[in-house]
Design an enzyme around this catalytic site. Structure first.
Site, PDB file in Angstrom:
ATOM      1  N   SER A   1      14.564  -3.017   1.989  1.00 50.12           N
ATOM      2  CA  SER A   1      13.980  -4.127   1.224  1.00 50.12           C
ATOM      3  C   SER A   1      13.874  -3.730  -0.238  1.00 50.12           C
ATOM      4  O   SER A   1      13.406  -2.642  -0.561  1.00 50.12           O
ATOM      5  CB  SER A   1      12.569  -4.448   1.723  1.00 50.12           C
ATOM      6  OG  SER A   1      12.607  -4.756   3.076  1.00 50.12           O
TER       7      SER A   1
ATOM      8  N   HIS B   1      18.178 -10.276   6.013  1.00 47.78           N
ATOM      9  CA  HIS B   1      19.472  -9.769   5.556  1.00 47.78           C
ATOM     10  C   HIS B   1      20.360  -9.548   6.764  1.00 47.78           C
ATOM     11  O   HIS B   1      20.034  -8.757   7.640  1.00 47.78           O
ATOM     12  CB  HIS B   1      19.304  -8.461   4.795  1.00 47.78           C
ATOM     13  CG  HIS B   1      18.582  -8.641   3.504  1.00 47.78           C
ATOM     14  ND1 HIS B   1      19.166  -9.257   2.416  1.00 47.78           N
ATOM     15  CD2 HIS B   1      17.334  -8.322   3.131  1.00 47.78           C
ATOM     16  CE1 HIS B   1      18.296  -9.292   1.433  1.00 47.78           C
ATOM     17  NE2 HIS B   1      17.173  -8.742   1.836  1.00 47.78           N
TER      18      HIS B   1
ATOM     19  N   HIS C   1      15.249  -1.339  12.907  1.00 50.29           N
ATOM     20  CA  HIS C   1      14.000  -0.575  12.829  1.00 50.29           C
ATOM     21  C   HIS C   1      13.500  -0.224  14.226  1.00 50.29           C
ATOM     22  O   HIS C   1      13.689  -0.985  15.172  1.00 50.29           O
ATOM     23  CB  HIS C   1      12.923  -1.395  12.103  1.00 50.29           C
ATOM     24  CG  HIS C   1      13.192  -1.584  10.648  1.00 50.29           C
ATOM     25  ND1 HIS C   1      13.876  -2.672  10.169  1.00 50.29           N
ATOM     26  CD2 HIS C   1      12.870  -0.818   9.571  1.00 50.29           C
ATOM     27  CE1 HIS C   1      13.968  -2.561   8.844  1.00 50.29           C
ATOM     28  NE2 HIS C   1      13.368  -1.460   8.460  1.00 50.29           N
TER      29      HIS C   1
ATOM     30  N   TYR D   1      10.468  -0.301  15.116  1.00 54.11           N
ATOM     31  CA  TYR D   1       9.409  -1.243  15.518  1.00 54.11           C
ATOM     32  C   TYR D   1       9.956  -2.508  16.180  1.00 54.11           C
ATOM     33  O   TYR D   1       9.217  -3.248  16.811  1.00 54.11           O
ATOM     34  CB  TYR D   1       8.486  -1.598  14.346  1.00 54.11           C
ATOM     35  CG  TYR D   1       9.130  -2.302  13.161  1.00 54.11           C
ATOM     36  CD1 TYR D   1       9.565  -3.616  13.250  1.00 54.11           C
ATOM     37  CD2 TYR D   1       9.288  -1.651  11.950  1.00 54.11           C
ATOM     38  CE1 TYR D   1      10.151  -4.254  12.172  1.00 54.11           C
ATOM     39  CE2 TYR D   1       9.868  -2.275  10.863  1.00 54.11           C
ATOM     40  CZ  TYR D   1      10.303  -3.575  10.982  1.00 54.11           C
ATOM     41  OH  TYR D   1      10.887  -4.201   9.915  1.00 54.11           O
ATOM     42  N   GLU D   2      11.248  -2.750  16.021  1.00 56.41           N
ATOM     43  CA  GLU D   2      11.829  -3.916  16.695  1.00 56.41           C
ATOM     44  C   GLU D   2      12.008  -3.652  18.188  1.00 56.41           C
ATOM     45  O   GLU D   2      12.365  -4.572  18.928  1.00 56.41           O
ATOM     46  CB  GLU D   2      13.179  -4.256  16.054  1.00 56.41           C
ATOM     47  CG  GLU D   2      13.040  -4.778  14.632  1.00 56.41           C
ATOM     48  CD  GLU D   2      14.380  -4.847  13.914  1.00 56.41           C
ATOM     49  OE1 GLU D   2      15.129  -5.801  14.170  1.00 56.41           O
ATOM     50  OE2 GLU D   2      14.673  -3.943  13.113  1.00 56.41           O
TER      51      GLU D   2
ATOM     52  N   ALA E   1      11.462   0.186   1.419  1.00 60.18           N
ATOM     53  CA  ALA E   1      10.215  -0.268   0.790  1.00 60.18           C
ATOM     54  C   ALA E   1       9.094   0.562   1.390  1.00 60.18           C
ATOM     55  O   ALA E   1       9.133   0.886   2.578  1.00 60.18           O
ATOM     56  CB  ALA E   1       9.990  -1.745   1.091  1.00 60.18           C
TER      57      ALA E   1
ATOM     58  N   MET F   1       8.226   2.550   7.335  1.00 63.39           N
ATOM     59  CA  MET F   1       8.575   2.433   8.755  1.00 63.39           C
ATOM     60  C   MET F   1      10.055   2.690   9.042  1.00 63.39           C
ATOM     61  O   MET F   1      10.584   2.211  10.042  1.00 63.39           O
ATOM     62  CB  MET F   1       8.203   1.032   9.259  1.00 63.39           C
ATOM     63  CG  MET F   1       6.735   0.668   9.035  1.00 63.39           C
ATOM     64  SD  MET F   1       6.389  -1.034   9.497  1.00 63.39           S
ATOM     65  CE  MET F   1       4.746  -1.248   8.814  1.00 63.39           C
ATOM     66  N   SER F   2      10.712   3.431   8.161  1.00 61.89           N
ATOM     67  CA  SER F   2      12.151   3.654   8.392  1.00 61.89           C
ATOM     68  C   SER F   2      12.566   5.019   7.873  1.00 61.89           C
ATOM     69  O   SER F   2      11.742   5.915   7.725  1.00 61.89           O
ATOM     70  CB  SER F   2      12.963   2.561   7.691  1.00 61.89           C
ATOM     71  OG  SER F   2      12.866   2.700   6.288  1.00 61.89           O
TER      72      SER F   2
ATOM     73  N   ASN G   1       3.819  -1.929  -2.669  1.00 61.09           N
ATOM     74  CA  ASN G   1       2.387  -2.258  -2.576  1.00 61.09           C
ATOM     75  C   ASN G   1       1.598  -0.964  -2.560  1.00 61.09           C
ATOM     76  O   ASN G   1       2.143   0.086  -2.219  1.00 61.09           O
ATOM     77  CB  ASN G   1       2.115  -3.039  -1.280  1.00 61.09           C
ATOM     78  CG  ASN G   1       2.564  -2.256  -0.056  1.00 61.09           C
ATOM     79  OD1 ASN G   1       3.770  -2.176   0.240  1.00 61.09           O
ATOM     80  ND2 ASN G   1       1.624  -1.654   0.649  1.00 61.09           N
TER      81      ASN G   1
ATOM     82  N   HIS H   1       3.307  -8.840   4.128  1.00 61.64           N
ATOM     83  CA  HIS H   1       4.756  -8.740   3.965  1.00 61.64           C
ATOM     84  C   HIS H   1       5.181  -9.551   2.748  1.00 61.64           C
ATOM     85  O   HIS H   1       6.132  -9.187   2.055  1.00 61.64           O
ATOM     86  CB  HIS H   1       5.439  -9.238   5.246  1.00 61.64           C
ATOM     87  CG  HIS H   1       6.918  -9.000   5.244  1.00 61.64           C
ATOM     88  ND1 HIS H   1       7.471  -7.753   5.017  1.00 61.64           N
ATOM     89  CD2 HIS H   1       7.962  -9.833   5.443  1.00 61.64           C
ATOM     90  CE1 HIS H   1       8.793  -7.849   5.059  1.00 61.64           C
ATOM     91  NE2 HIS H   1       9.116  -9.098   5.316  1.00 61.64           N
TER      92      HIS H   1
HETATM   93  N1  HPA Z   1       3.011   0.662   5.036  1.00 59.41           N
HETATM   94  C1  HPA Z   1       4.068   0.831   5.850  1.00 59.41           C
HETATM   95  N2  HPA Z   1       5.272   0.352   5.577  1.00 59.41           N
HETATM   96  C2  HPA Z   1       5.439  -0.312   4.431  1.00 59.41           C
HETATM   97  C3  HPA Z   1       4.376  -0.529   3.535  1.00 59.41           C
HETATM   98  C4  HPA Z   1       3.104  -0.007   3.863  1.00 59.41           C
HETATM   99  O1  HPA Z   1       2.111  -0.154   3.116  1.00 59.41           O
HETATM  100  N3  HPA Z   1       4.888  -1.238   2.491  1.00 59.41           N
HETATM  101  C5  HPA Z   1       6.201  -1.435   2.751  1.00 59.41           C
HETATM  102  N4  HPA Z   1       6.546  -0.876   3.923  1.00 59.41           N
END
Ligand code: HPA
Length: 277
Positions: free
Chosen positions: A29, A60, A82, A84-85, A112, A209-210, A233, A245
């Site tokens: 991302s 995407h 991912h 988590y999927e 990201a 998460m990746s 963030n 998100h």
């Molecule tokens: N935590 C985990 N994964 C993320 C975050 C976060 O704050 N921001 C973007 N991906």
């Protein structure tokens, strides 16, 4: 059923294009804008590549592209699976094995991430110096693979030479590039403030998460790896506002041109360094 074969996938890729890039790029991302600067020679949906994951959750489409970026041949993975999927780690990391079989030598992984380090601001970028695998599993778990190390050394997971190219690319691009340790969680929930305080004490600068599974597999395959996070963030508890998100996507959108410039300059410097090798 036989497990998918990375060598078969690589053979399919070799038929798509006459270019033989040694540089691979995985877009997370915030980094997809670079595709507008890519001179595309071949493009194929993952659905047409044996063993590649079904993706598309993040908006995407999963696509593999071969082309040139700032004059440098490159292979791009746009979209990733991912953990988590619910995918097994073998699927999450299959494309990396296919890239290694294709002849990719250097891999740049982007993502990201939330900023854990108190000095980080949303919109910063961070080059990974190291990682902490907090996903609760390891992509190399399972049967040993013939010809590949069982116990992979990760004492220098992220290549210092590629890191310094990133730093140079950041200076050329006017990008504020931090560096630090990326901690990977399985997700998909965001963290609690207590978790973020704990991760900070463990030495994490960013959380996401990746990336970590791909790094581990890439190192097993002997690839050099660089990692870049877009700090979309501040991590949980680091700002008064709840995480969303939407905020991740908003920041990614705001800095997409900088991200693209960083990658473009990286590709250019990488191309120059190949000529000197
Ligand atoms: N935590 C985990 N994964 C993320 C975050 C976060 O704050 N921001 C973007 N991906």
């Amino acid at each position: 059923m036989k497990p998918p074969d990375p060598v078969a996938a690589a053979a399919r890729l070799k038929k798509l294009s006459r270019l033989r890039p040694t540089l691979g790029l995985v877009l997370g991302s915030g980094f997809h804008h670079v595709l507008t600067a890519l001179e595309i020679d071949a493009k194929i949906p993952y659905a047409r590549l044996p063993g590649f994951p079904p993706v598309g959750v993040s908006g995407h489409a999963g696509e593999l592209l071969i082309g040139t970026l700032a004059g440098t041949p490159i292979l791009v993975l746009s979209g990733r699976a991912h953990f988590y999927e619910g995918h097994p780690m073998t699927l999450v990391t299959f494309a990396v094995r296919a890239l290694a079989a294709f002849g990719i030598r250097d891999l740049i992984l982007t993502n990201a991430a939330g900023g854990v380090n108190k000095r980080f601001r949303a919109g910063d970028f961070m080059a990974l110096t190291d990682h902490i695998n907090f996903m609760g599993t390891n992509p190399l778990r399972g049967a040993a693979l013939a010809g590949l190390p069982r116990f992979v050394d990760l004492s220098c997971a992220y290549d210092p030479g590629l890191h310094s190219l990133l730093e140079r690319a950041a200076r050329l691009s006017g990008v504020r590039l931090q560096s630090g340790v990326y901690l990977a969680v399985s997700g998909p929930s965001y963290e609690t403030p207590a978790e973020i305080r704990a991760f900070s004490r463990l030495g994490a600068d960013a959380v996401g998460m990746s990336t970590v599974p791909e790094t581990i597999v890439a190192r097993q395959c002997g690839l050099r790896v660089a990692g870049v996070s877009c700090i979309t963030n501040l991590a949980a508890g680091r700002s008064p506002q709840p995480l969303s998100h939407a905020e991740v996507l908003e920041t990614a959108e705001r800095v997409k041109k900088l991200a693209a410039q960083l990658l473009k300059n990286f590709a250019k410097l990488y191309g120059n360094s190949l000529q000197k090798r």
